[in-house]
Structure formats: C-alpha cells, structure tokens
Scaffold this motif. Structure first.
Motif, PDB file in Angstrom:
ATOM      1  N   VAL A  21       0.652  -1.288  -0.071  1.00  0.00           N
ATOM      2  CA  VAL A  21      -0.057  -0.057   0.197  1.00  0.00           C
ATOM      3  C   VAL A  21       0.824   1.291   0.079  1.00  0.00           C
ATOM      4  N   ALA A  22       1.850   1.298   0.789  1.00  0.00           N
ATOM      5  CA  ALA A  22       2.783   2.389   0.990  1.00  0.00           C
ATOM      6  C   ALA A  22       3.563   2.672  -0.447  1.00  0.00           C
ATOM      7  N   LYS A  23       4.052   1.339  -0.970  1.00  0.00           N
ATOM      8  CA  LYS A  23       4.742   1.502  -2.241  1.00  0.00           C
ATOM      9  C   LYS A  23       4.159   2.133  -3.254  1.00  0.00           C
ATOM     10  N   TYR A  24       2.655   1.589  -3.584  1.00  0.00           N
ATOM     11  CA  TYR A  24       1.899   2.232  -4.702  1.00  0.00           C
ATOM     12  C   TYR A  24       1.024   3.382  -4.349  1.00  0.00           C
ATOM     13  N   GLN A  25       0.951   3.774  -3.043  1.00  0.00           N
ATOM     14  CA  GLN A  25       0.203   4.759  -2.344  1.00  0.00           C
ATOM     15  C   GLN A  25      -1.507   4.606  -2.933  1.00  0.00           C
ATOM     16  N   ASN A  26      -1.795   3.665  -2.884  1.00  0.00           N
ATOM     17  CA  ASN A  26      -3.079   3.104  -3.336  1.00  0.00           C
ATOM     18  C   ASN A  26      -3.710   1.801  -2.909  1.00  0.00           C
ATOM     19  N   PHE A  27      -4.969   1.768  -2.131  1.00  0.00           N
ATOM     20  CA  PHE A  27      -5.344   0.242  -1.752  1.00  0.00           C
ATOM     21  C   PHE A  27      -5.639  -0.601  -2.772  1.00  0.00           C
ATOM     22  N   THR A  28      -6.206   0.071  -3.982  1.00  0.00           N
ATOM     23  CA  THR A  28      -6.850  -0.766  -5.005  1.00  0.00           C
ATOM     24  C   THR A  28      -5.625  -1.517  -5.850  1.00  0.00           C
ATOM     25  N   LYS A  29      -4.474  -0.509  -6.008  1.00  0.00           N
ATOM     26  CA  LYS A  29      -3.203  -0.937  -6.871  1.00  0.00           C
ATOM     27  C   LYS A  29      -2.679  -2.319  -5.879  1.00  0.00           C
ATOM     28  N   ALA A  30      -2.434  -2.035  -4.644  1.00  0.00           N
ATOM     29  CA  ALA A  30      -1.764  -3.017  -3.738  1.00  0.00           C
ATOM     30  C   ALA A  30      -2.654  -4.234  -3.746  1.00  0.00           C
ATOM     31  N   ALA A  31      -4.189  -4.208  -3.872  1.00  0.00           N
ATOM     32  CA  ALA A  31      -4.885  -5.381  -3.733  1.00  0.00           C
ATOM     33  C   ALA A  31      -4.489  -6.169  -5.204  1.00  0.00           C
ATOM     34  N   ARG A  32      -4.520  -5.459  -6.264  1.00  0.00           N
ATOM     35  CA  ARG A  32      -4.308  -6.062  -7.616  1.00  0.00           C
ATOM     36  C   ARG A  32      -3.144  -6.826  -7.315  1.00  0.00           C
ATOM     37  N   VAL A  33      -1.575  -6.321  -6.914  1.00  0.00           N
ATOM     38  CA  VAL A  33      -0.423  -6.971  -7.037  1.00  0.00           C
ATOM     39  C   VAL A  33      -0.450  -8.125  -6.071  1.00  0.00           C
ATOM     40  N   LEU A  34      -1.330  -7.992  -4.919  1.00  0.00           N
ATOM     41  CA  LEU A  34      -1.426  -9.272  -3.856  1.00  0.00           C
ATOM     42  C   LEU A  34      -2.350 -10.294  -4.192  1.00  0.00           C
ATOM     43  N   GLY A  35      -3.163  -9.846  -5.379  1.00  0.00           N
ATOM     44  CA  GLY A  35      -4.323 -10.779  -5.599  1.00  0.00           C
ATOM     45  C   GLY A  35      -5.385 -11.080  -4.576  1.00  0.00           C
ATOM     46  N   ASN A  36      -5.611  -9.860  -4.080  1.00  0.00           N
ATOM     47  CA  ASN A  36      -6.837  -9.546  -3.012  1.00  0.00           C
ATOM     48  C   ASN A  36      -7.851  -8.589  -3.469  1.00  0.00           C
ATOM     49  N   CYS A  54      -1.579   3.731  16.125  1.00  0.00           N
ATOM     50  CA  CYS A  54      -1.184   5.003  15.637  1.00  0.00           C
ATOM     51  C   CYS A  54      -1.645   5.076  13.985  1.00  0.00           C
ATOM     52  N   VAL A  55      -1.879   6.344  13.382  1.00  0.00           N
ATOM     53  CA  VAL A  55      -2.400   6.390  12.015  1.00  0.00           C
ATOM     54  C   VAL A  55      -1.341   6.248  11.145  1.00  0.00           C
ATOM     55  N   LEU A  56      -1.077   5.555  10.038  1.00  0.00           N
ATOM     56  CA  LEU A  56      -0.005   5.289   9.183  1.00  0.00           C
ATOM     57  C   LEU A  56      -0.323   6.010   7.883  1.00  0.00           C
ATOM     58  N   PHE A  57      -1.687   6.189   7.638  1.00  0.00           N
ATOM     59  CA  PHE A  57      -2.078   6.626   6.245  1.00  0.00           C
ATOM     60  C   PHE A  57      -2.884   8.107   6.491  1.00  0.00           C
ATOM     61  N   THR A  58      -2.753   8.891   5.532  1.00  0.00           N
ATOM     62  CA  THR A  58      -3.672   9.828   5.282  1.00  0.00           C
ATOM     63  C   THR A  58      -4.526   9.611   3.786  1.00  0.00           C
ATOM     64  N   ARG A  59      -5.824   9.306   4.238  1.00  0.00           N
ATOM     65  CA  ARG A  59      -6.525   8.779   2.936  1.00  0.00           C
ATOM     66  C   ARG A  59      -7.242  10.073   2.218  1.00  0.00           C
ATOM     67  N   SER A  60      -7.579   9.900   1.042  1.00  0.00           N
ATOM     68  CA  SER A  60      -7.888  10.748   0.031  1.00  0.00           C
ATOM     69  C   SER A  60      -8.417  10.074  -1.077  1.00  0.00           C
ATOM     70  N   ASN A  61      -9.396  10.902  -1.949  1.00  0.00           N
ATOM     71  CA  ASN A  61      -9.737  10.205  -3.236  1.00  0.00           C
ATOM     72  C   ASN A  61      -8.715   9.923  -4.108  1.00  0.00           C
ATOM     73  N   ARG A  62      -7.636  10.292  -4.182  1.00  0.00           N
ATOM     74  CA  ARG A  62      -6.626  10.107  -5.215  1.00  0.00           C
ATOM     75  C   ARG A  62      -5.694   8.973  -4.460  1.00  0.00           C
ATOM     76  N   GLY A  63      -5.862   8.418  -3.480  1.00  0.00           N
ATOM     77  CA  GLY A  63      -5.084   7.454  -2.739  1.00  0.00           C
ATOM     78  C   GLY A  63      -4.589   7.669  -1.231  1.00  0.00           C
ATOM     79  N   VAL A  64      -3.529   7.219  -1.024  1.00  0.00           N
ATOM     80  CA  VAL A  64      -3.191   7.561   0.349  1.00  0.00           C
ATOM     81  C   VAL A  64      -1.747   8.195   0.488  1.00  0.00           C
ATOM     82  N   THR A  65      -1.462   8.740   1.554  1.00  0.00           N
ATOM     83  CA  THR A  65       0.094   9.330   1.855  1.00  0.00           C
ATOM     84  C   THR A  65       0.448   8.905   2.930  1.00  0.00           C
TER      85      THR A  65
END
Length: 321
Positions: A21-36, A54-65
C-alpha cells in the motif's frame, strides 16, 4: 524494546500489505498486486493501525499518503520486504534448478573414468548450477564428507566408511598392466607377479589406497610389490610409462586411447587382477540442497545394461587392507 514493555505481536501479513500500500500509495493497486480485493486490504490496514495504536495513512480520493509514523515504519519494513522477496526468488530458482551449487570431492580415477562425463551431462541440462570439485585421495574424500565440507564424494575402491556414512557402488572397472614400446616382446607372454620383480615398476605413493590394493594383491600371490618409481597421479604414471621408465597398473579406461594409438602395450598376467569400483559416499543424516539431490539421483540412476539397484555398504571395506 524497553524493559517492562509487553511484546507486540503483529501478523507479518499486515506488514506485507502495508509495504505494498505504501509503495503504490493506493489500496486498489496494492490489492491487485497481492491478488486480493480492496475491502480486505482496507480492513487489514485498519487492524494494523489499531494494533500499533497510530495512524499510518492519510486517505484521500486520489489514494493515500504516509503519515510521519507511516514513513518511519515504511523505512524499516521496506528493506525487510525486499530481502524476503529476494530470498523467495532464490528459493524458487533453486527449486527449479536455475541456480544453486554442488560441492563434490573426487579421486583422480573417479573423475577421469566416470564423474567428468556425468558432470558434463548435468551442466548441459542445468547450466545455472555452480560446481565445486575437490581433488582428494579416497581417505581424504571420505573425511571431507564426514566433516560436512562437501555434499558427497565420488571415490575409487578400496575404501572404508564409518558409521553414519553410506557407500553406493556406481560402476565397476578393471585395471591393466601397461608398458612402453620397448616392452612389446613381453606382450606375447603371460607373466607372473613374481616375474614382475625383474622389471622396473611404477606405482602411486605408499600412502595411496591404490598402493595398498596392489600391495595386498601381490601378497595374496606370495609376491612382494617393490616399485622403482613413485608418481603422484595416474596421469603421471602413464607419462612415465610412455617415457619407458617402467611398467604400471592403470585403469583400463585411462589407458585405452594410448593403447589404441600404439603408444603403450598391454602386458598379460597369469593372475587375475581384482576389479575395483567407483562409489558414491554421502552422509544420509545430512539433507542435500535441490541441485545436489538431483545430481545424486542422476549418479545412482541405472544406466542401460547396468543393474537397477546399486549396492549399499555401511561401515565396510571393499577389500582387506
């Protein structure tokens, strides 16, 4: 971890998902790579944040930081994830024999008349496997197996193996008595071992198992082996014989070409020279890597015209020492 703090147990799978998720900064892309799927990824990251408190991500419509805490965690997780990926790829390559290594201790005779051809076949089929071949005497080769210095040894008998080691016969061979061209007249006769004392003999060193083999062979027929010249290797013996320094007992496969070219002559004995064997020695308590196991299977596989079941010997000698 500071003294008094309870250890924190977090499922590594959460850290793996966090890395992508951190590498691609996007939940959907991470899910695709992981087959999830994206909901599972989101749920896993919510659980991770809850467990780490703790909070690890700041979420937005464009992805996460990443938050500062997320950046700190990613800097630690990334290197571990890359190393694990590399290890998984290496293991996969090893399992498919794309990479790997084999270490073998071999006697000169075993290498020349048996092992070299097997290594050529194996290397042609699996060129990515590294081969490390050590040149040892039979006792040294057996000791190398015992010490765990090599995966296994390919030796020539006579040989002894200790408890825990296995010895498997791979191929029998026989030896011939050869001389230079000046001994051509003797080729029409059948000599006795006692008569050989009238001619110069070339032999391997006194510490070699081959020397022990022939010393016993002579004694069994009321004769005494007294070499005039000692050589370090069989190749040296053949060179010395060609140079007319004397007669020598050598493996027939190593002398065959020189006999065919007329460089040497074969002499004949009344006594029958006992056959010897090329053998595999290994420690059956020590597991082999994929490459070594595959090559061992190739060595012990029955060849056309050869018996299917190799003989095994434990804590025995092929010949009286």
């Amino acid at each position: 971890m500071k003294e008094g703090m309870a250890p924190m147990y977090v499922d590594w799978e959460y850290y793996k998902i966090f890395y992508y998720v951190a590498k691609y900064q996007n939940f959907t892309k991470a899910a695709r790579v992981l087959g999830n799927n994206q909901p599972n990824i989101t749920h896993s990251m919510n659980r991770l944040e809850s467990q780490l408190n703790c909070v690890l991500f700041t979420r937005s419509n464009r992805g996460v930081t990443l938050t500062p805490e997320g950046e700190m965690l990613y800097s630690r997780i990334a290197s571990a994830a890359v190393q694990i990926q590399d290890a998984e790829e290496e293991l996969s390559a090893s399992a498919t024999l794309e990479h790997g290594s084999i270490s073998i201790s071999a006697t000169e005779t075993a290498l020349n008349i048996y092992l070299a051809e097997k290594l050529r076949t194996f290397h042609t089929e699996y060129p990515g496997i590294r081969l490390r071949i050590s040149n040892h005497s039979t006792p040294q080769a057996v000791q190398a197996v015992k010490n765990g210095e090599v995966d296994f040894a390919v030796i020539s008998t006579p040989a002894e193996v200790e408890q825990g080691l296995k010895m498997v016969e791979l191929r029998p061979f026989y030896e011939v008595l050869v001389g230079g061209k000046t001994f051509t007249a003797l080729a029409s006769r059948r000599l006795t071992l006692k008569e050989l004392s009238c001619y110069p003999l070339i032999s391997l060193g006194d510490e070699s198992m081959t020397r022990s083999f022939y010393r016993q062979f002579f004694l069994d027929h009321d004769a005494v082996l007294r070499p005039d010249t000692e050589a370090a290797t069989t190749d040296q013996m053949l060179t010395l014989v060609k140079s007319e320094l004397g007669l020598a007992f050598v493996p027939e496969p190593m002398a065959k070409e020189r006999l065919a070219r007329g460089e040497l002559v074969e002499l004949h004995l009344q006594e029958i020279i006992p056959s010897r064997s090329i053998c595999l020695v290994y420690d059956h308590h020590r597991p082999l890597n994929t490459a070594a196991r595959k090559f061992q299977q190739m060595l012990t596989k029955a060849e056309p015209g050869q018996p299917a079941a190799p003989k095994q010997a434990e804590n025995v000698s092929f010949i009286s020492q």
